[in-house]
Each structure stands twice: as C-alpha cells, then as structure tokens.
Scaffold this motif. Structure first.
Motif, PDB file in Angstrom:
ATOM      1  N   UNK A   2      31.046 -13.157  23.799  1.00  0.00           N
ATOM      2  CA  UNK A   2      31.459 -14.446  23.449  1.00  0.00           C
ATOM      3  C   UNK A   2      30.608 -14.835  22.459  1.00  0.00           C
ATOM      4  N   UNK A   3      31.546 -16.010  22.241  1.00  0.00           N
ATOM      5  CA  UNK A   3      30.482 -16.444  20.731  1.00  0.00           C
ATOM      6  C   UNK A   3      30.117 -15.577  19.997  1.00  0.00           C
ATOM      7  N   UNK A   4      31.331 -15.250  19.306  1.00  0.00           N
ATOM      8  CA  UNK A   4      31.083 -14.263  18.047  1.00  0.00           C
ATOM      9  C   UNK A   4      31.106 -14.289  17.077  1.00  0.00           C
ATOM     10  N   UNK A   5      29.713 -13.593  16.224  1.00  0.00           N
ATOM     11  CA  UNK A   5      29.485 -14.179  14.955  1.00  0.00           C
ATOM     12  C   UNK A   5      29.705 -12.984  14.222  1.00  0.00           C
ATOM     13  N   UNK A   6      29.888 -13.611  12.590  1.00  0.00           N
ATOM     14  CA  UNK A   6      31.110 -12.205  10.862  1.00  0.00           C
ATOM     15  C   UNK A   6      29.854 -11.177  11.086  1.00  0.00           C
ATOM     16  N   UNK A   7      28.354 -11.386  11.520  1.00  0.00           N
ATOM     17  CA  UNK A   7      27.666 -10.920  12.098  1.00  0.00           C
ATOM     18  C   UNK A   7      27.471  -9.405  12.788  1.00  0.00           C
ATOM     19  N   UNK A   8      28.304  -9.638  13.796  1.00  0.00           N
ATOM     20  CA  UNK A   8      28.384  -9.035  15.302  1.00  0.00           C
ATOM     21  C   UNK A   8      29.703  -7.681  14.085  1.00  0.00           C
ATOM     22  N   UNK A   9      30.277  -7.725  13.304  1.00  0.00           N
ATOM     23  CA  UNK A   9      31.166  -7.109  13.467  1.00  0.00           C
ATOM     24  C   UNK A   9      30.299  -5.103  13.079  1.00  0.00           C
ATOM     25  N   UNK A  10      31.260  -4.593  13.440  1.00  0.00           N
ATOM     26  CA  UNK A  10      30.230  -2.838  13.604  1.00  0.00           C
ATOM     27  C   UNK A  10      31.200  -2.409  14.330  1.00  0.00           C
ATOM     28  N   UNK A  11      31.084  -0.827  14.398  1.00  0.00           N
ATOM     29  CA  UNK A  11      31.192   0.254  15.433  1.00  0.00           C
ATOM     30  C   UNK A  11      30.817  -0.462  16.756  1.00  0.00           C
ATOM     31  N   UNK A  40      25.268   0.134  21.913  1.00  0.00           N
ATOM     32  CA  UNK A  40      24.765   0.215  20.357  1.00  0.00           C
ATOM     33  C   UNK A  40      25.894   0.169  19.672  1.00  0.00           C
ATOM     34  N   UNK A  41      25.835  -0.407  18.312  1.00  0.00           N
ATOM     35  CA  UNK A  41      26.391  -1.105  17.231  1.00  0.00           C
ATOM     36  C   UNK A  41      25.665  -0.377  15.469  1.00  0.00           C
ATOM     37  N   UNK A  42      27.300  -0.192  14.849  1.00  0.00           N
ATOM     38  CA  UNK A  42      26.906   0.873  14.032  1.00  0.00           C
ATOM     39  C   UNK A  42      27.223  -0.720  12.720  1.00  0.00           C
ATOM     40  N   UNK A  43      26.787  -1.256  11.309  1.00  0.00           N
ATOM     41  CA  UNK A  43      27.857  -1.514  10.793  1.00  0.00           C
ATOM     42  C   UNK A  43      27.589  -0.803   9.495  1.00  0.00           C
ATOM     43  N   UNK A  44      29.220  -0.645   8.753  1.00  0.00           N
ATOM     44  CA  UNK A  44      28.541  -0.002   7.251  1.00  0.00           C
ATOM     45  C   UNK A  44      27.690  -0.058   6.543  1.00  0.00           C
ATOM     46  N   UNK A  45      27.223   0.958   6.265  1.00  0.00           N
ATOM     47  CA  UNK A  45      25.941   0.506   5.485  1.00  0.00           C
ATOM     48  C   UNK A  45      24.107   0.885   6.325  1.00  0.00           C
ATOM     49  N   UNK A  46      24.561   0.283   7.589  1.00  0.00           N
ATOM     50  CA  UNK A  46      23.795   0.431   8.129  1.00  0.00           C
ATOM     51  C   UNK A  46      22.778   1.232   9.225  1.00  0.00           C
TER      52      UNK A  46
END
Length: 127
Positions: free
Chosen positions: A84-93, A37-43
């Motif tokens: 792979x092919x990481x995008x800025x929107x993949x940024x998260x814990x 799972x991943x969690x971005x700030x505020x999400x």
C-alpha cells in the motif's frame, strides 16, 4: 525441490496498491521461512520482508514498514505481499524466496540465506 512462481506485479500510480502472490509447488511450505526481496536496475537485491513457517512472526525492512504486509496461506502453498501507499522508489523486480529452517527470521535478511527463488515480477510505480 521447491518451485516458486510470482504474480501480481504491474504498473500503478504513486499512492496506489498492489498484491503480489508467490505460488509454491514441489513441497508443502509449512516448514519453510519465506521472504520477499526486490532488485531495481543497477542495484543489489534488497530485503523487503520475511515470515516464519507458521506465519506467526514477520519482519520488515524499515523502508516498507507500515506500508507492506507479508502473509502466507500454507493450505494453499502461497505467499503474499500486500503493498500500500506505493512510492516510485518501490519500483523493482520482486522475488520470493524460501528456506527450510526454523531459525528466527530476523537473521534471514540477506539473499544468500535462501535456497529457492522465483523468477520475479515487475512492479513499476509512476509519480
């Protein structure tokens, strides 16, 4: 009890790759379905991918399908996520999770379905 520890996060440019690992201790993992799972700030915490206990079945969120690969090595008690092919929107814990179950992993896509969690590893993708 199962203890999970993630590693492998970091800072990468868009288009780059990272491989996350989740090392387990306390129990052998072969009977456990596992997920990332991943969690971005505020999400809210978001499902990324899941894998069955024997590694034979995998399931992905649409947002990562074709770019991420979940795998496991039960002999090493370790779960992996190749990104792979990481995008800025993949940024998260990114967190790994486990549940002792043999149910179809397609139903294990919400965080409340899992009993054990790691502390998370930060992935930051710059544009």
């Amino acid at each position: 009890q199962v203890q999970l520890v993630e590693s492998g996060g970091g800072l990468v440019q868009a288009g780059g790759s990272l491989r996350l690992s989740c090392a387990a201790s306390g129990r052998t993992l072969s009977g456990y379905a596992m997920a990332w799972f991943r969690q971005a700030p505020g999400k809210e915490r978001e499902f990324v991918a899941a894998i069955s206990g024997n590694g034979g079945n995998t399931y992905y969120a649409d947002s990562v399908k074709g770019r991420f690969t979940i795998s496991r090595d039960n002999a090493k008690n370790t779960l992996y996520l190749q990104m792979n092919s990481l995008k800025p929107e993949d940024t998260a814990v990114y967190h790994c999770a486990a549940r002792f179950t043999a149910v179809n992993i397609i139903v294990l896509v919400t965080h409340e379905k899992y009993d054990y969690w790691g502390q998370g590893t930060q992935v930051t993708v710059s544009s």
